[in-house]
Design a protein around this motif. Structure first.
Motif, PDB file in Angstrom:
ATOM      1  N   THR A 156     -31.334  24.225 -10.761  1.00 22.98           N
ATOM      2  CA  THR A 156     -31.810  25.098  -9.579  1.00 22.98           C
ATOM      3  C   THR A 156     -32.398  26.099  -9.970  1.00 22.98           C
ATOM      4  O   THR A 156     -32.333  26.468 -11.322  1.00 22.98           O
ATOM      5  CB  THR A 156     -30.715  25.243  -8.914  1.00 22.98           C
ATOM      6  OG1 THR A 156     -29.767  26.280  -9.304  1.00 22.98           O
ATOM      7  CG2 THR A 156     -29.769  23.953  -8.382  1.00 22.98           C
ATOM      8  N   ASP A 157     -32.670  27.080  -8.991  1.00 23.57           N
ATOM      9  CA  ASP A 157     -33.245  28.631  -9.551  1.00 23.57           C
ATOM     10  C   ASP A 157     -31.927  29.523  -9.234  1.00 23.57           C
ATOM     11  O   ASP A 157     -32.197  30.613  -9.252  1.00 23.57           O
ATOM     12  CB  ASP A 157     -34.117  28.880  -8.395  1.00 23.57           C
ATOM     13  CG  ASP A 157     -35.717  28.504  -9.046  1.00 23.57           C
ATOM     14  OD1 ASP A 157     -35.629  27.808  -9.842  1.00 23.57           O
ATOM     15  OD2 ASP A 157     -36.607  28.079  -7.926  1.00 23.57           O
ATOM     16  N   ASN A 158     -30.910  29.122  -9.017  1.00 26.66           N
ATOM     17  CA  ASN A 158     -29.589  29.980  -8.796  1.00 26.66           C
ATOM     18  C   ASN A 158     -29.088  30.310 -10.127  1.00 26.66           C
ATOM     19  O   ASN A 158     -29.288  30.105 -11.139  1.00 26.66           O
ATOM     20  CB  ASN A 158     -28.579  29.257  -7.809  1.00 26.66           C
ATOM     21  CG  ASN A 158     -29.185  28.759  -6.601  1.00 26.66           C
ATOM     22  OD1 ASN A 158     -29.933  29.236  -6.076  1.00 26.66           O
ATOM     23  ND2 ASN A 158     -28.557  27.663  -6.329  1.00 26.66           N
ATOM     24  N   GLY A 173     -32.583  31.101   1.218  1.00 25.38           N
ATOM     25  CA  GLY A 173     -33.544  30.309   0.264  1.00 25.38           C
ATOM     26  C   GLY A 173     -32.901  30.705  -1.007  1.00 25.38           C
ATOM     27  O   GLY A 173     -31.736  31.198  -1.084  1.00 25.38           O
ATOM     28  N   SER A 174     -33.629  30.541  -2.199  1.00 28.59           N
ATOM     29  CA  SER A 174     -32.978  30.531  -3.309  1.00 28.59           C
ATOM     30  C   SER A 174     -33.961  31.681  -4.165  1.00 28.59           C
ATOM     31  O   SER A 174     -34.689  32.002  -3.568  1.00 28.59           O
ATOM     32  CB  SER A 174     -33.193  29.372  -4.330  1.00 28.59           C
ATOM     33  OG  SER A 174     -34.416  28.908  -4.478  1.00 28.59           O
ATOM     34  N   PRO A 175     -33.402  32.419  -4.989  1.00 33.88           N
ATOM     35  CA  PRO A 175     -32.242  32.050  -5.844  1.00 33.88           C
ATOM     36  C   PRO A 175     -30.896  32.752  -5.192  1.00 33.88           C
ATOM     37  O   PRO A 175     -30.988  33.993  -4.869  1.00 33.88           O
ATOM     38  CB  PRO A 175     -32.392  32.827  -7.239  1.00 33.88           C
ATOM     39  CG  PRO A 175     -33.261  33.964  -7.096  1.00 33.88           C
ATOM     40  CD  PRO A 175     -34.078  33.425  -5.801  1.00 33.88           C
ATOM     41  N   GLN A 187     -32.083  34.536 -16.457  1.00 33.85           N
ATOM     42  CA  GLN A 187     -32.899  33.359 -16.359  1.00 33.85           C
ATOM     43  C   GLN A 187     -32.317  32.529 -14.980  1.00 33.85           C
ATOM     44  O   GLN A 187     -31.186  32.200 -14.757  1.00 33.85           O
ATOM     45  CB  GLN A 187     -32.369  32.352 -17.655  1.00 33.85           C
ATOM     46  CG  GLN A 187     -33.421  30.935 -17.698  1.00 33.85           C
ATOM     47  CD  GLN A 187     -34.915  31.507 -17.957  1.00 33.85           C
ATOM     48  OE1 GLN A 187     -35.077  32.249 -18.760  1.00 33.85           O
ATOM     49  NE2 GLN A 187     -35.840  30.977 -17.469  1.00 33.85           N
ATOM     50  N   LYS A 188     -33.352  32.131 -14.409  1.00 36.16           N
ATOM     51  CA  LYS A 188     -33.011  31.349 -13.071  1.00 36.16           C
ATOM     52  C   LYS A 188     -32.489  29.945 -13.596  1.00 36.16           C
ATOM     53  O   LYS A 188     -33.007  29.322 -14.511  1.00 36.16           O
ATOM     54  CB  LYS A 188     -34.406  31.132 -12.099  1.00 36.16           C
ATOM     55  CG  LYS A 188     -34.842  32.338 -11.515  1.00 36.16           C
ATOM     56  CD  LYS A 188     -36.139  32.123 -10.741  1.00 36.16           C
ATOM     57  CE  LYS A 188     -36.575  33.472 -10.012  1.00 36.16           C
ATOM     58  NZ  LYS A 188     -37.940  33.009  -9.264  1.00 36.16           N
ATOM     59  N   GLY A 189     -31.390  29.542 -12.942  1.00 33.20           N
ATOM     60  CA  GLY A 189     -30.913  28.467 -13.313  1.00 33.20           C
ATOM     61  C   GLY A 189     -30.062  28.647 -14.691  1.00 33.20           C
ATOM     62  O   GLY A 189     -29.751  27.506 -15.193  1.00 33.20           O
ATOM     63  N   SER A 190     -29.533  29.773 -14.579  1.00 36.52           N
ATOM     64  CA  SER A 190     -28.506  30.017 -15.691  1.00 36.52           C
ATOM     65  C   SER A 190     -26.901  30.183 -15.404  1.00 36.52           C
ATOM     66  O   SER A 190     -26.610  30.812 -14.160  1.00 36.52           O
ATOM     67  CB  SER A 190     -28.929  31.213 -16.468  1.00 36.52           C
ATOM     68  OG  SER A 190     -28.788  32.216 -15.736  1.00 36.52           O
ATOM     69  N   PHE A 191     -26.073  29.850 -16.383  1.00 37.68           N
ATOM     70  CA  PHE A 191     -24.770  30.215 -16.244  1.00 37.68           C
ATOM     71  C   PHE A 191     -24.224  31.025 -17.160  1.00 37.68           C
ATOM     72  O   PHE A 191     -24.372  30.942 -18.327  1.00 37.68           O
ATOM     73  CB  PHE A 191     -24.052  28.687 -16.554  1.00 37.68           C
ATOM     74  CG  PHE A 191     -22.343  29.046 -16.296  1.00 37.68           C
ATOM     75  CD1 PHE A 191     -21.918  28.543 -14.969  1.00 37.68           C
ATOM     76  CD2 PHE A 191     -21.738  29.468 -17.335  1.00 37.68           C
ATOM     77  CE1 PHE A 191     -20.541  28.614 -14.636  1.00 37.68           C
ATOM     78  CE2 PHE A 191     -20.263  29.347 -16.957  1.00 37.68           C
ATOM     79  CZ  PHE A 191     -19.694  28.908 -15.849  1.00 37.68           C
ATOM     80  N   ASN A 192     -23.902  32.487 -16.725  1.00 38.52           N
ATOM     81  CA  ASN A 192     -23.912  33.556 -17.724  1.00 38.52           C
ATOM     82  C   ASN A 192     -22.340  33.943 -17.672  1.00 38.52           C
ATOM     83  O   ASN A 192     -21.509  34.137 -16.665  1.00 38.52           O
ATOM     84  CB  ASN A 192     -24.591  34.723 -17.230  1.00 38.52           C
ATOM     85  CG  ASN A 192     -26.124  34.548 -17.120  1.00 38.52           C
ATOM     86  OD1 ASN A 192     -27.168  34.341 -17.988  1.00 38.52           O
ATOM     87  ND2 ASN A 192     -26.453  34.055 -15.693  1.00 38.52           N
TER      88      ASN A 192
END
Length: 446
Positions: free
Chosen positions: A380-382, A345-347, A238-243
């Protein structure tokens, strides 16, 4: 695929006897047909089971037919079939009895079938030796009996539990004439077939190739670079995720190779990758592992690694030096990240070795920093991939922040992966370099 030790056991020119033990549902019959499919040329094996209808999928193997009600009639029909096999070729016959318990009941009119079982076991053992045939007997009696000492090999199929999910194992208790480098293997019955797994290995090819990049499957996600993992995740990270990836004891640093497809795919899409390596891995090592599989001439501009360095020494352009002061170093990290955002740019993709963070700065100093990183990322999208290793103090607090939480365990030298968030079953993780670049294969344990 059956364990190599089983193939070696039956490769002898002389007939061997194997006892296969296990409780109901452990996969004994499927294991047996794995042996037959791999080791029996068509026509030289005989499958005997009073419990299975001949019209089933198992019927492709020759059966013993007839209405036998005693051991003598049964052995007479078996001898007739063995004679046909030897007259039609020189392949050693294989006799499979599924199970010796049910056959003992079928060949006696007496309620004392267990007495008949002892006699039938002796007769079959003597018969197989005289006709030089392999003999495989299945039983649901898991305790040690006289039959364990009579046969040449004993194999037990077991089901244990990891995180409320079943893990299947085949244990070779005895295989006469075979040197066993490993006595127990994880296996799956996925697709109705028995498949055991060799120990997890990473062997890089001499000739490398660059994979085709995998585009994002949807606007809200980025591909992991692995079709199997994309499917499990419903399309990717998922964009904007911490895995969070939690690595338990015994897995080792070879786990890093499982992330390579994600790193490679991200770079081949022209995106930026930032890395704070785990302990035992340097930025230079990461670059050597990744660069042979990337296409972009701007690799040094897309990749930035961070580690504590002496500023007086020569530092490659793709490395940003940390000083050992956590607050100053985080300023360096975010300045580099902002510059990477302006250029690509992102992600963006962040790889964070939480063990090196905890070792260098102390777990009490990084909790709030990692929490802030997770919170900011979700706006964010990161995407952040954070790796925690066995025994770290920070793991529990980080787990509460994670969008997804995956755990990896070494189970009898097999790398097993499962999701804690989201909750998933067990998967065996394997590395495949057959196409010249790293691919992750994830096979469910069923």
């Amino acid at each position: 695929m059956i364990p190599g030790e089983i193939e070696q056991f039956f490769s002898s020119q002389f007939g061997k006897s194997l006892l296969v033990k296990g409780k109901p549902g452990t996969g004994k019959t499927t294991f047996i047909f794995g042996i037959l499919n791999e080791l029996c040329p068509e026509g030289n094996c005989i499958y005997i089971s009073p419990r299975i209808d001949k019209s089933s999928s198992y019927g492709k193997f020759p059966w013993i037919e007839g209405d036998f009600s005693n051991n003598e009639d049964f052995l007479r029909m078996l001898a007739s079939r063995i004679k046909v096999i030897w007259e039609s070729g020189d392949s050693k016959p294989m006799i499979v009895v599924d199970s010796i318990d049910s056959l003992s009941i079928a060949t006696t009119r007496s309620s004392r079938w267990e007495d008949n079982k002892f006699e039938l076991e002796r007769l079959l053992s003597d018969f197989s030796r005289k006709v030089n045939a392999d003999l495989v007997l299945i039983t649901e009696q898991t305790e040690v009996t006289s039959l364990d000492y009579l046969v040449d090999g004993v194999v037990s199929l077991e089901v244990s539990e990891i995180s409320d999910a079943d893990v299947r194992k085949v244990q070779m208790l005895k295989l006469r004439g075979v040197g066993m480098s490993q006595s127990r293997y994880v296996f799956t019955l996925e697709g109705g077939k028995f498949t055991s797994f060799d120990p997890f290995r990473v062997s890089y090819p001499q000739k490398t190739a660059i994979p085709d990049s995998m585009p994002d499957p949807m606007e809200s996600k980025i591909s992991t670079g692995s079709p199997d993992l994309d499917e499990i995740l419903g399309g990717g990270y998922q964009k904007g995720s911490f895995n969070l990836f939690e690595i338990t004891s015994g897995v080792g640093d070879s786990f890093y190779s499982l992330l390579l497809p994600t790193f490679i795919n991200h770079l081949n899409l022209g995106r930026g990758l930032l890395s704070i390596p785990s302990e035992g891995t340097s930025v230079e090592t990461e670059k050597r592992m990744i660069s042979p599989f990337t296409t972009g001439p701007d690799f040094p501009g897309q990749f930035r690694g961070f580690e504590i360095r002496d500023l007086k020494g020569r530092i490659p352009s793709y490395i940003a030096a940390f000083s050992g002061n956590v607050y100053k170093d985080m300023d360096v990290f975010y300045q580099a990240k902002n510059e990477m955002m302006r250029q690509h740019g992102s992600p963006l993709l962040d790889y964070i070795g939480l063990d090196s963070m905890e070792y260098n700065y102390g777990w009490e100093n990084i909790g709030s920093i990692i929490g802030q990183m997770a919170s900011v990322t979700k706006t964010t999208d990161n995407v952040v991939l954070a790796v925690a290793k066995h025994g770290q103090n920070i793991t529990d607090s980080v787990a509460h922040m994670a969008t997804t939480h995956w755990k990896f365990e070494n189970v009898d030298k097999t790398l097993v992966m499962y999701g804690i968030v989201p909750k998933t079953g067990l998967f065996v993780a394997q590395m495949d370099f057959s196409s010249g670049y790293p691919q992750v294969r994830l096979t469910p344990i069923k």
